[in-house]
Write an enzyme that holds these catalytic residues in place. Structure first.
Site, PDB file in Angstrom:
ATOM      1  CG  HIS A 238      -1.823  -1.128   1.403  1.00  0.00           C
ATOM      2  ND1 HIS A 238      -2.957  -1.301   0.642  1.00  0.00           N
ATOM      3  CD2 HIS A 238      -1.785  -2.169   2.260  1.00  0.00           C
ATOM      4  CE1 HIS A 238      -3.590  -2.398   1.029  1.00  0.00           C
ATOM      5  NE2 HIS A 238      -2.906  -2.949   1.994  1.00  0.00           N
TER       6      HIS A 238
HETATM    7  O1  RIB Z   1      -5.211   0.393   4.315  1.00  0.00           O
HETATM    8  C1  RIB Z   1      -3.816   0.250   4.206  1.00  0.00           C
HETATM    9  C2  RIB Z   1      -3.107   1.306   5.009  1.00  0.00           C
HETATM   10  O2  RIB Z   1      -3.416   1.145   6.386  1.00  0.00           O
HETATM   11  C3  RIB Z   1      -1.576   1.215   4.935  1.00  0.00           C
HETATM   12  O3  RIB Z   1      -1.036   2.501   5.032  1.00  0.00           O
HETATM   13  C4  RIB Z   1      -1.210   0.396   6.138  1.00  0.00           C
HETATM   14  O4  RIB Z   1       0.111   0.685   6.617  1.00  0.00           O
HETATM   15  C5  RIB Z   1      -2.221   0.882   7.128  1.00  0.00           C
HETATM   16  O5  RIB Z   1      -1.735   2.104   7.673  1.00  0.00           O
END
Ligand code: RIB
Ligand code: CA
Length: 312
Positions: A238
């Site tokens: 992500h």
């Molecule tokens: O939904 C994914 C996000 O939420 C990423 O940034 C992960 O590290 C959590 O913070």
């Protein structure tokens, strides 16, 4: 070309991999890494940031930040990142960590003023620190050249059917940021991040590099893959993909949209909403990533972390 940068994160597993890819980039002048409550409590996030940056062999100040969101959400204790936020990967405690004596929201503003409108900010956790900085300093949005953030989705969610974690934790903060008037905001949401998945092949390649950063990255990816079932997802990058938007923008395609965040609904607070019909005067305010070239991204991420070899 020097790019003054601040990274605000809730380090966590994928935040850590993003940091490993960011710190060796020649153009980035990372002025600070600021810490926010999110994946784990802020004190653990800040400690992870301090330890990781020293382990990676770079001297970048870390600021402590928001201990809770503006919105009344529970502090998230390590859901899919483990209690330490770094899964089962253990790194040494920093001996000479650079810790700022200025709180995150104030440091963001101070650096924005120093950089005279050239500052870029990457947020890969809840937006609490940036929102606090904006509400304390009305001139801050005009001093931010670009905002890149991992959060939200045009369609879908991972906290419920319509909210993504970073926005869900602090929907008021996200609303403040998205409606603040920052001129150039890029959203990297679940629509693309769920396709940014690393493989055993990438782990094997990272294991040939022979640096602390590459060894850490291989171990972190291995944790994410071997614990995919209990975590609910595998080696999904992500946060590194949000960095990719800033450093290899052509690995994705984008669409401009008018976007705000629902923060008042009992069940919909945290949803990123397309509001071009309801709020045409707002936008378009967001460039949202809509497709990703996964093989190109994987290649870019392994290469970015492998740059650590040149810093030995
Ligand atoms: O939904 C994914 C996000 O939420 C990423 O940034 C992960 O590290 C959590 O913070
Ligand atoms: Ca994160």
């Amino acid at each position: 070309m020097r790019r003054p940068f601040i990274i605000d994160c809730d380090t966590g597993t994928d935040d850590a991999l993003m940091l490993a890819a960011a710190v060796y980039h020649d153009d980035l002048d990372i002025r600070a890494v600021t810490s926010c409550n999110g994946n784990v409590g802020e004190p653990i996030v800040a400690n992870n940031n301090i330890n990781l940056l020293e382990y990676f062999g770079v001297k970048i100040p870390v600021a402590r930040g928001a201990k809770r969101p503006l919105y009344d959400r529970p502090v998230n204790e390590g859901a899919c990142h483990g209690a330490s936020g770094l899964g089962d990967v253990v790194i040494p405690e920093a001996k000479n960590g650079l810790v700022s004596d200025v709180i995150a929201s104030e440091l963001i503003y101070q650096i924005a003023v120093e950089e005279k409108g050239e500052l870029e900010i990457l947020v890969t956790g809840p937006m609490t620190n940036l929102a606090l900085a904006i509400v304390q300093h009305a001139d801050l949005p005009g001093l931010i050249k670009k905002l890149w953030f991992m959060g939200g989705a045009i369609d879908g969610g991972n906290m419920n059917n319509s909210s993504e974690f970073n926005i869900w934790v602090d929907p008021i903060a996200a609303h403040i940021v998205l409606t603040s008037g920052i001129a150039d905001m890029t959203m990297v949401g679940l629509d693309v991040t769920m396709k940014a998945v690393m493989t055993e092949e990438d782990i094997a390649e990272l294991r040939t590099v022979g640096t602390p950063a590459a060894d850490f990255a291989a171990a972190m990816l291995n944790f994410m893959i071997t614990h995919a079932e209990e975590r609910g997802e595998g080696a999904v990058m992500h946060d590194a993909l949000a960095l990719g938007a800033a450093l290899d923008p052509d690995c994705m395609t984008y669409r401009s949209c008018v976007m705000d965040v629902e923060w008042q609904g009992a069940y919909t607070a945290g949803r990123t909403c397309l509001v071009n019909r309801e709020r045409p005067e707002m936008g378009p305010n967001i460039r949202a990533a809509v497709t990703v070239d996964t093989p190109r991204f994987r290649r870019w991420l392994v290469d970015a972390i492998s740059k650590s070899a040149g810093r030995q």
